[in-house]
Design an enzyme around this catalytic site. Sequence first.
Site, short mmCIF file in Angstrom:
data_model
loop_
_atom_site.label_atom_id
_atom_site.label_comp_id
_atom_site.label_asym_id
_atom_site.label_seq_id
_atom_site.Cartn_x
_atom_site.Cartn_y
_atom_site.Cartn_z
N LYS A 186 0.86 -1.19 0.00
CA LYS A 186 0.00 0.00 0.00
C LYS A 186 0.90 1.24 0.00
CE LYS A 186 -1.83 2.84 2.85
NZ LYS A 186 -1.78 4.10 2.07
N SER A 243 4.80 7.02 10.54
CA SER A 243 4.82 7.66 11.85
C SER A 243 5.08 6.65 12.98
CB SER A 243 3.48 8.35 12.11
OG SER A 243 2.48 7.37 12.35
N VAL A 246 1.73 4.98 14.27
CA VAL A 246 1.25 3.82 13.50
C VAL A 246 2.24 2.65 13.63
CG1 VAL A 246 0.66 3.00 11.18
CG2 VAL A 246 -0.07 5.27 11.91
N GLY A 247 3.53 2.96 13.65
CA GLY A 247 4.55 1.91 13.79
C GLY A 247 4.34 1.10 15.06
N GLU A 264 10.47 1.62 10.23
CA GLU A 264 11.30 2.82 10.05
C GLU A 264 10.41 4.01 10.35
OE1 GLU A 264 14.29 2.47 9.83
OE2 GLU A 264 14.45 0.43 9.07
N CYS A 298 12.70 11.73 7.31
CA CYS A 298 12.82 11.23 8.68
C CYS A 298 14.22 11.50 9.21
CB CYS A 298 12.44 9.76 8.77
SG CYS A 298 13.36 8.76 7.64
N GLU A 408 8.84 15.07 16.90
CA GLU A 408 9.15 15.28 15.49
C GLU A 408 8.14 16.25 14.89
OE1 GLU A 408 8.35 12.06 12.71
OE2 GLU A 408 10.24 12.50 11.70
C1 UN1 Z 1 13.20 8.96 4.80
O1 UN1 Z 1 13.14 10.16 5.03
O2 UN1 Z 1 12.24 8.19 5.08
O3 UN1 Z 1 19.09 9.44 4.23
C2 UN1 Z 1 14.35 8.30 4.11
C3 UN1 Z 1 18.26 10.10 3.60
C4 UN1 Z 1 17.59 9.44 2.42
C5 UN1 Z 1 16.45 8.58 2.85
C6 UN1 Z 1 15.51 9.20 3.82
N1 UN1 Z 1 18.56 8.67 1.71
O4 UN1 Z 1 17.96 11.24 3.90
#
Ligand code: UN1
Length: 534
Positions: A186, A243, A246-247, A264, A298, A408
């Site tokens: 999804k 998020s 949800v994780g 992640e 992230c 965050e």
């Molecule tokens: C993300 O923001 O989910 O290291 C991944 C980085 C990228 C990947 C980020 N190669 O900023």
Amino acid sequence: MKLLKNENAKEYGKTLYGFNIINGLEEESEERFESLNPSYLKDKVATFPLSNENDVEKACIAAKNSFEKWKNTPAPIRGQIIGNIADLLIKNKEFLAKVIVREIGKTYKEALGSVQEAIDTCHFFQSEGRRLYGQTVPSEMRNKELYTYRRPLGVVGIITAGNFPIAVPSWKIIPALLTGNTIVWKPSEDAPTVAYFFTKIMQEAGVPDGVINVVNGTGLKTGQIMIDMIDKGYFQKFSFTGSTRVGKIIGEVCGRNLIVPSLELGGKNPLIVMEDADLDLAISGALWASFGTGGQRCTSAGNIILHKSISKEFKERFLEETKKIKIGNPNISNEVLYGPMMSERFFNNFLSHYEIGKKDGANLLYGNGRITSKNKPDNFIGDPDEGLFVWPVIWDNVDIKMTIAQEEIFGPSVNLIEVSNIDEAINVANGTKYGLSSAIYTYNPMYMYKFKNEITAGMSSINNSTTGAEAHLPFGGNGNSGNNTRESGIWVIDSYTKWQAVNIDLSGKLQLAQMDTEYIQEKEDLNFDEFLKS
Ligand code: UN1
């Protein structure tokens, strides 16, 4: 490069009538949702099925039924198909990048980079199809051999975020396919179009029908149905980028089904600048880490931790550079550092963060809410009223205990925190519940050593930004950032395979392990003490 047909940015292309892909076929659902261009909300990029339970279940069954055949396809052949995917991604790199710019508002340069990240991932795993090594292991008995084999897990459920709509899905999909699993994916509701074209590429490359299935929809509806399918026993593995909230739910559901998920999640990534840092380098790294991609990574920097002796100079120069940033519509300019917020959800969340900072008593050094034609920074490019554009934000006098330093924000907002020495800097850097990426600017080897050794994040940069992990190093975090699973490189293979131990006894008799062995008894007690006696 000119990205648009029309200088006034009113014409972006057709509206795609997109589909789910189940068992190799384009499938419809009862309802649809829209994907809008966040730089110009009047531009409807696509509509896609808002998948319901029947759709998701159908996809799960297709994945289940195609597992046996895909699992038994020789791994080098699976690898070769991955190689074909790389070739097609290369051929369509510019097209895909333009779709990403239009659909989520990344800059063209970054969009090309994120397609490249998927290409790199394919190149890495293509040859892994010729390795996927097991081991030969010595037995404790004669005429007996031991072996290990990596086996695929089965059907993998995948949910991905919109900010890296091709790179991050490829981190999951490519190794899962290479190791012989089948997939129900999804994609993010913010980036279904690029997911659709990526899936078409996988099909064209030779991924058989039913091996990759795509169900579109919102997180609230279709995402929840995906999670429900874990309890129904359809998935043997689940992989999620999104998020922390949800994780944690996915982690709980997987736990009660004895599945180890790959999670992640968010980050509140620290960037330390020590007193000996090259300030030009640190400021350019901090600007990119905080405001590049509009802070929607992230791995974006959340807390900039400054040694008190350079704090004042850093602050002044960082503010000066922030004022010069070019923000605007990435569809009409390659000059902008960042474009719009990805979607209305992220836009509204971001605007509400001002309240948090004010309540905390942090000092708002820079930032002015939504960018509009009446309220815009000097260098803005395009028409801000048409899209979801926001000012970059700097909070000063921040304490690590404040909510603004703990949560965050997922947008272009960063905190400045002053510290007195390296130990305090690392303590503050470790002072949130997250642990994804981290950075330090210093040339002092002892500071570097301490930082590497004591920081709890999964990824650490020295004299580099918090973002920009390469596609063959382990990617992931701990605490609220994830469950210590890793994506990318050889390490991710452990997430999509299980070990099988095999023994073959050629002795022609029943040999009992631990019992029918030839372990040697020592012959007599040694009396070394004699040597010291006079
Ligand atoms: C993300 O923001 O989910 O290291 C991944 C980085 C990228 C990947 C980020 N190669 O900023």
